[in-house]
Each structure stands twice: as structure tokens, then as C-alpha cells.
Design a protein around this motif. Structure first.
Motif, PDB file in Angstrom:
ATOM      1  N   SER A   1      -5.666  11.974   6.023  1.00 53.35           N
ATOM      2  CA  SER A   1      -4.525  11.075   5.748  1.00 53.35           C
ATOM      3  C   SER A   1      -4.312  10.886   4.255  1.00 53.35           C
ATOM      4  O   SER A   1      -3.925   9.799   3.818  1.00 53.35           O
ATOM      5  N   SER A   2      -4.559  11.932   3.493  1.00 54.85           N
ATOM      6  CA  SER A   2      -4.536  11.776   2.036  1.00 54.85           C
ATOM      7  C   SER A   2      -3.221  11.178   1.527  1.00 54.85           C
ATOM      8  O   SER A   2      -3.222  10.169   0.821  1.00 54.85           O
ATOM      9  N   ALA A   3      -2.099  11.790   1.901  1.00 52.44           N
ATOM     10  CA  ALA A   3      -0.805  11.341   1.350  1.00 52.44           C
ATOM     11  C   ALA A   3      -0.508   9.902   1.743  1.00 52.44           C
ATOM     12  O   ALA A   3      -0.078   9.093   0.908  1.00 52.44           O
ATOM     13  N   GLU A   4      -0.785   9.546   3.017  1.00 50.43           N
ATOM     14  CA  GLU A   4      -0.490   8.175   3.481  1.00 50.43           C
ATOM     15  C   GLU A   4      -1.405   7.159   2.785  1.00 50.43           C
ATOM     16  O   GLU A   4      -0.976   6.079   2.391  1.00 50.43           O
TER      17      GLU A   4
ATOM     18  N   GLN B   1       5.327 -10.227  -1.489  1.00 46.25           N
ATOM     19  CA  GLN B   1       6.179  -9.166  -2.052  1.00 46.25           C
ATOM     20  C   GLN B   1       6.332  -9.365  -3.559  1.00 46.25           C
ATOM     21  O   GLN B   1       6.224  -8.428  -4.335  1.00 46.25           O
ATOM     22  N   ALA B   2       6.551 -10.609  -3.939  1.00 45.66           N
ATOM     23  CA  ALA B   2       6.725 -10.905  -5.365  1.00 45.66           C
ATOM     24  C   ALA B   2       5.427 -10.713  -6.139  1.00 45.66           C
ATOM     25  O   ALA B   2       5.444 -10.354  -7.315  1.00 45.66           O
ATOM     26  N   ALA B   3       4.294 -10.941  -5.457  1.00 41.74           N
ATOM     27  CA  ALA B   3       3.009 -10.893  -6.181  1.00 41.74           C
ATOM     28  C   ALA B   3       2.528  -9.463  -6.374  1.00 41.74           C
ATOM     29  O   ALA B   3       2.169  -9.062  -7.479  1.00 41.74           O
ATOM     30  N   ASP B   4       2.455  -8.682  -5.285  1.00 43.87           N
ATOM     31  CA  ASP B   4       1.878  -7.331  -5.440  1.00 43.87           C
ATOM     32  C   ASP B   4       2.395  -6.303  -4.434  1.00 43.87           C
ATOM     33  O   ASP B   4       1.734  -5.287  -4.197  1.00 43.87           O
ATOM     34  N   LEU B   5       3.527  -6.557  -3.828  1.00 47.58           N
ATOM     35  CA  LEU B   5       4.196  -5.624  -2.885  1.00 47.58           C
ATOM     36  C   LEU B   5       3.411  -5.389  -1.600  1.00 47.58           C
ATOM     37  O   LEU B   5       3.921  -5.555  -0.515  1.00 47.58           O
ATOM     38  N   CYS B   6       2.167  -4.961  -1.741  1.00 41.21           N
ATOM     39  CA  CYS B   6       1.355  -4.724  -0.533  1.00 41.21           C
ATOM     40  C   CYS B   6      -0.117  -4.704  -0.924  1.00 41.21           C
ATOM     41  O   CYS B   6      -0.455  -4.563  -2.094  1.00 41.21           O
ATOM     42  N   THR B   7      -0.953  -4.858   0.100  1.00 43.65           N
ATOM     43  CA  THR B   7      -2.403  -4.785  -0.120  1.00 43.65           C
ATOM     44  C   THR B   7      -2.806  -3.312  -0.178  1.00 43.65           C
ATOM     45  O   THR B   7      -2.177  -2.473   0.482  1.00 43.65           O
ATOM     46  N   SER B   8      -3.851  -3.011  -0.941  1.00 40.55           N
ATOM     47  CA  SER B   8      -4.293  -1.625  -1.123  1.00 40.55           C
ATOM     48  C   SER B   8      -4.280  -0.820   0.187  1.00 40.55           C
ATOM     49  O   SER B   8      -4.962  -1.176   1.152  1.00 40.55           O
ATOM     50  N   THR B   9      -3.502   0.234   0.168  1.00 43.15           N
ATOM     51  CA  THR B   9      -3.404   1.102   1.350  1.00 43.15           C
ATOM     52  C   THR B   9      -4.737   1.806   1.596  1.00 43.15           C
ATOM     53  O   THR B   9      -5.206   1.899   2.729  1.00 43.15           O
ATOM     54  N   LEU B  10      -5.336   2.271   0.521  1.00 45.92           N
ATOM     55  CA  LEU B  10      -6.602   2.998   0.641  1.00 45.92           C
ATOM     56  C   LEU B  10      -7.677   2.102   1.279  1.00 45.92           C
ATOM     57  O   LEU B  10      -8.409   2.529   2.176  1.00 45.92           O
ATOM     58  N   ALA B  11      -7.731   0.854   0.810  1.00 44.01           N
ATOM     59  CA  ALA B  11      -8.726  -0.079   1.367  1.00 44.01           C
ATOM     60  C   ALA B  11      -8.462  -0.303   2.856  1.00 44.01           C
ATOM     61  O   ALA B  11      -9.393  -0.379   3.664  1.00 44.01           O
ATOM     62  N   GLN B  12      -7.194  -0.388   3.229  1.00 40.28           N
ATOM     63  CA  GLN B  12      -6.874  -0.604   4.640  1.00 40.28           C
ATOM     64  C   GLN B  12      -7.272   0.621   5.469  1.00 40.28           C
ATOM     65  O   GLN B  12      -7.803   0.497   6.571  1.00 40.28           O
ATOM     66  N   TYR B  13      -7.032   1.809   4.941  1.00 38.65           N
ATOM     67  CA  TYR B  13      -7.453   3.026   5.658  1.00 38.65           C
ATOM     68  C   TYR B  13      -8.967   3.030   5.852  1.00 38.65           C
ATOM     69  O   TYR B  13      -9.471   3.434   6.889  1.00 38.65           O
TER      70      TYR B  13
ATOM     71  N   LEU C   1      -2.670   7.295  -0.059  1.00 38.40           N
ATOM     72  CA  LEU C   1      -2.359   7.130  -1.486  1.00 38.40           C
ATOM     73  C   LEU C   1      -0.972   6.516  -1.709  1.00 38.40           C
ATOM     74  O   LEU C   1      -0.535   6.363  -2.844  1.00 38.40           O
ATOM     75  N   GLN C   2      -0.288   6.177  -0.620  1.00 41.28           N
ATOM     76  CA  GLN C   2       1.094   5.692  -0.687  1.00 41.28           C
ATOM     77  C   GLN C   2       1.157   4.154  -0.637  1.00 41.28           C
ATOM     78  O   GLN C   2       0.172   3.509  -0.297  1.00 41.28           O
ATOM     79  N   TYR C   3       2.306   3.565  -0.991  1.00 41.63           N
ATOM     80  CA  TYR C   3       2.527   2.131  -0.725  1.00 41.63           C
ATOM     81  C   TYR C   3       2.500   1.895   0.786  1.00 41.63           C
ATOM     82  O   TYR C   3       2.718   2.827   1.570  1.00 41.63           O
ATOM     83  N   GLY C   4       2.321   0.645   1.168  1.00 44.73           N
ATOM     84  CA  GLY C   4       2.357   0.302   2.590  1.00 44.73           C
ATOM     85  C   GLY C   4       3.211  -0.932   2.828  1.00 44.73           C
ATOM     86  O   GLY C   4       3.733  -1.526   1.879  1.00 44.73           O
ATOM     87  N   PRO C   5       3.341  -1.336   4.096  1.00 43.96           N
ATOM     88  CA  PRO C   5       4.134  -2.536   4.388  1.00 43.96           C
ATOM     89  C   PRO C   5       3.487  -3.804   3.812  1.00 43.96           C
ATOM     90  O   PRO C   5       2.259  -3.893   3.762  1.00 43.96           O
ATOM     91  N   THR C   6       4.311  -4.763   3.411  1.00 41.13           N
ATOM     92  CA  THR C   6       3.784  -6.002   2.812  1.00 41.13           C
ATOM     93  C   THR C   6       2.867  -6.747   3.779  1.00 41.13           C
ATOM     94  O   THR C   6       1.860  -7.326   3.374  1.00 41.13           O
ATOM     95  N   GLU C   7       3.191  -6.717   5.068  1.00 40.83           N
ATOM     96  CA  GLU C   7       2.381  -7.453   6.065  1.00 40.83           C
ATOM     97  C   GLU C   7       1.040  -6.776   6.305  1.00 40.83           C
ATOM     98  O   GLU C   7       0.138  -7.372   6.892  1.00 40.83           O
ATOM     99  N   GLY C   8       0.926  -5.527   5.906  1.00 41.44           N
ATOM    100  CA  GLY C   8      -0.291  -4.760   6.194  1.00 41.44           C
ATOM    101  C   GLY C   8      -0.054  -3.837   7.380  1.00 41.44           C
ATOM    102  O   GLY C   8       0.911  -4.015   8.133  1.00 41.44           O
TER     103      GLY C   8
END
Ligand SMILES: Cc1ncc(COP(=O)(O)O)c(C=O)c1O
Length: 417
Positions: free
Chosen positions: A42-45, A250-262, A47-54
Motif C-alpha cells: 500500500s505504498s502510494a496510499e 481540518q484547520a489544525a492539520d488536515l488529517c492524522t498521519s496516514t502512515l501511522a494509521q496504516y 504516503l498520501q493524505y487521508g480523510p480528516t475523520e481518519g
């Protein structure tokens, strides 16, 4: 606190100051395998932005964790945050205007103090005892504030193995707190990083479970049961509130780390997280015991401390003539650190107390750290007794295994008038 953390990062300092979980217990081979799988599949995903809700997958892991403590949140009510710290910040950002009243425990989580003050909250702290927050005092405060036409925005509590006091809100008080929340339409922010780190005794129901999520906003984190480095936490709140929190994030940081969530999704897929929590519980129980034994042995009898049944902290209270801020400077000269109690209050209280962490150091280091702190405490007690001419009380140290060199009282002199 920032300065203190910088000093305690030095390898020669025994730090009982931080709240660091023992990440060395996590097997590096598993970490490597999980990250490799993410890179391969899932390399590309990742390393990408994710949804604000997680991600939905992260929220499934969160639901699994909460289910382990008897809670069943709606996935729509969950937002994944950058640590529990951000969840606290976002709740304040959403609810608190300058001058608004906020209630919390006294002492409270030291990391919450700057959040409340940065949103310019008028913070009230409720005393605690060995059964956690005095909810009778909360009720009395609510009545008083109501008479003044003041409605607090929320009460913030860490009910299980509280940071910093190590105490746990009793079952009876939990039920009463939820009743008070309903009676006064008071939001309760339940911050529960330590609930699963129980060393003994039966689990108590989280406030969120007792209330069903009407008035209780829940804050959780992966920091203490997996890793604080991944910076993953969450908040559960009813729809009108969660929508605003999402806007704030959204105003603070758009989303939580995608990599950490993966990483978390990959880790939970292995279905071994409970074993790891069990392992941490075993390690921390041993360290808690080492700390309590060392306190018994090296602290003077004028000191008191809590005996936590879980979590990461002991709270020690010294005679009021000892200022733990000054004591810390002396302790640092002996290469040992703790958090002075005043960091857990908004108004300078707690100056004779200290928070001691037992998760971040090995048992031998804990014993040595407490021995060194005990020595400076004893010096202060002896100095005070010499100056005031107060009769020194017998030392708590038993000669059986005590080190008398550590506890030599200073000779008493006549007080000059
Ligand atoms: C009570 C409490 N809440 C929140 C946090 C924040 O943790 P994190 O942001 O790592 O999830 C901590 C960390 O020690 C804590 O003790």
C-alpha cells in the motif's frame, strides 16, 4: 515541563519525570514486518493524505479497543486525532471561549493545563482522594456556579489510574458523576489512556459506557498500549459536536498521519494486541512494585504516596515546607528527575507534591532514582527540623535493609530568636 524534558533526555539522568511507555518491549521484527508489508502492498496510499475523520480501518481498531472495555461507539461518532493531546485541544477549541468555566481534577493531567490556559478557560479544580474525584465537591461547585449564572463547558476527568495521581474513580462515584452530568446537562470529557493497563482488581465501567455517549465525550490513545511515536489518538462525541471537531481538525492539520494509521491497521490485523498489552501490564506491575518498595525504604515517614492499581504514575506528597520545584533542582544535581506537583494545577497548588513515573525506567533504575530523591527529601526534612527545632520523628527506613548513610539526620541546634 519542556525544559525538564530536555534535561531528562540526557542518558546520565534517571528520569522518573516523563510518561514514557516502554517501547523497547515492542518486538522490532514485528515492526519491520508490518512496515515492509505496508511498503509492498500500500505504498502510494500510505504516503498520501487521508480523510480528516481518519480511515474506516483505524476506526474499526478503535472500536475493537473500546469494546475491550465494554463500549460500543457508533463509527460515525469517532474522529482519529494526532494523539489524545490533540483530542483535548480540539474539544477545547470547539467548546471554550475566553472566560468560560472548565472543571477538572486537582491535580489534573499536566498536559491539559496549558490547553485550558491557551483557550483562556477559567479552570476549577476538584479535590481527589483515593477514590478519585470528589464528586460531592463537583456537585457543590455546580450548585454554586448555577447560582452565579455560570454554566461550565465541561468537566475533564481521567477516571482510571489518573495521570498524575494514579488513583481510580470508584464505581459508585462513576455512576454519580454520570447522574450529575444529566442533572446539570454537563458535558464530561473522559480521557482514558490507561484503562487497559490494570495490574490487579476488576475493571470498572468507563463513564462513556454508563452514559451511553449522551453527555460523555471520550478521548482515547494508542500511545500507552502501542506507541506514542505514532501520534495516534481519537475522540468520540455526539454528531453535532463531532462535526465541529472535524472542522477544527481540518484547520489544525488536515488529517492524522496516514502512515501511522496504516501501521495500526496492519498491527491489529495480526490480532496480537491483547498479548502485547498483557506483556506491558506484567512489566509495569513489576516496576510499580519496585517503586513502592523503594519509596517505603528511602522516603521519610513524613511523606505519603498513592498505590496505583494500574497506569504509569505514583503521586507523592511531602511535608508542606518542602517545595518540589526547589527540590527538583537539587535532585537534578544528583541526576534524577520527577515532575513537580505544581505542573498539575492551574493556581500554584501542589508545590509539595511530585509525580513519579514507573513505566519508562527499569526496576533497578527506579530503585536508584527513588533512593536519590529520598536522600534529598531527607536532607530537606532534617534541615527543617534543625532550623525549627521540631522534634525529628523516627525514620521510616528499617535497619533490616536500609542504608543508614542515606538518612543521617542533621544535628539539632537551638533556634535563634
Ligand atoms: C491523561 C492523558 N491524556 C492525554 C495524554 C496525551 O497522550 P497522547 O497525545 O500521546 O495520546 C496523556 C499522555 O501522557 C495523558 O496522560
Amino acid at each position: 515541563m519542556r525544559d525538564l524534558m530536555a534535561i531528562t533526555a540526557r542518558p546520565d539522568v534517571i528520569s522518573l519525570a516523563g510518561g514514557l511507555p516502554d517501547t523497547s518491549a515492542f518486538p522490532p521484527a514485528s515492526f519491520a514486518a508490518q512496515m515492509t508489508r505496508i511498503a509492498q502492498e500500500s505504498s502510494a496510499e500510505a504516503l498520501q493524505y487521508g480523510p480528516t475523520e481518519g480511515f474506516e480501518g483505524t476506526r474499526d481498531c478503535i472500536r475493537e479497543l473500546m469494546a475491550a472495555e465494554g463500549m460500543e461507539p457508533d463509527p460515525e461518532d469517532i474522529i482519529v486525532t494526532t494523539g489524545g493531546q490533540q483530542a483535548i485541544d480540539l474539544v477545547c477549541k470547539t467548546l471554550v471561549d475566553p472566560g468560560d468555566a472548565v472543571i477538572c481534577e486537582g491535580p489534573t493531567y499536566p498536559g491539559a493545563v496549558p490547553v485550558f490556559s491557551s483557550y483562556e478557560a477559567e479552570t476549577y479544580q476538584i479535590e481527589m482522594d483515593e477514590d478519585g474525584m470528589r464528586v460531592d465537591e463537583l456537585e457543590a461547585l455546580m450548585r454554586r456556579l448555577e447560582l452565579d449564572g455560570c454554566r461550565p463547558k465541561f468537566v475533564y476527568t481521567v477516571p482510571s489510574f489518573q495521570n498524575p495521581a494514579g488513583v481510580t474513580l470508584s464505581g459508585e462515584r462513576r455512576r454519580r458523576l454520570v447522574e450529575i452530568a444529566r442533572e446539570y446537562e454537563l458535558v464530561v470529557v473522559e480521557d482514558n489512556p490507561y484503562g487497559l493497563l490494570r495490574f490487579e482488581g476488576d475493571p470498572l465501567p468507563p463513564l462513556y459506557q454508563l452514559d451511553g455517549g449522551d453527555y460523555v465525550v471520550y478521548v482515547g490513545t494508542f500511545s500507552k498500549i502501542l506507541s506514542p511515536g505514532i501520534r495516534l489518538g481519537w475522540c468520540v462525541a455526539p454528531p453535532p459536536l463531532i462535526e465541529k471537531i472535524v472542522l477544527g481538525k481540518q484547520a489544525a492539520d488536515l488529517c492524522t498521519s496516514t502512515l501511522a494509521q496504516y501501521f495500526v491497521i496492519e498491527y491489529f490485523a495480526e490480532e496480537r494486541w491483547r498479548d502485547y498489552v498483557d506483556r506491558l501490564v506484567e512489566i509495569y506491575r513489576g516496576r510499580r512494585d519496585a517503586m513502592l518498595e523503594a519509596l517505603e525504604r528511602h522516603f521519610p515517614e513524613q511523606a505519603e504516596w498513592t498505590r496505583p492499581a494500574g497506569g504509569l504514575f505514583v503521586w507523592a506528597t511531602l511535608p508542606e515546607y518542602i517545595d518540589t520545584g526547589d527540590l527538583l533542582a537539587k535532585a537534578l544535581r544528583d541526576d534524577v528527575a520527577f515532575v513537580p506537583g505544581s505542573a498539575a494545577y492551574v493556581d500554584g497548588r501542589g508545590s509539595s507534591a511530585m509525580r513519579l513515573n514507573f513505566s519508562g525506567s527499569g526496576e533497578d533504575e527506579i530503585r536508584e532514582g527513588i533512593r536519590r530523591i529520598g536522600r534529598v527529601v531527607r536532607e530537606q526534612v532534617a534541615l527543617y527540623e534543625t532550623i525549627t527545632g521540631e522534634h525529628p520523628r523516627p525514620a521510616r527506613v528499617s535497619t533490616e535493609h536500609g542504608d543508614p548513610a542515606d538518612v543521617l539526620p542533621l544535628r539539632r541546634r537551638e533556634m535563634r530568636r
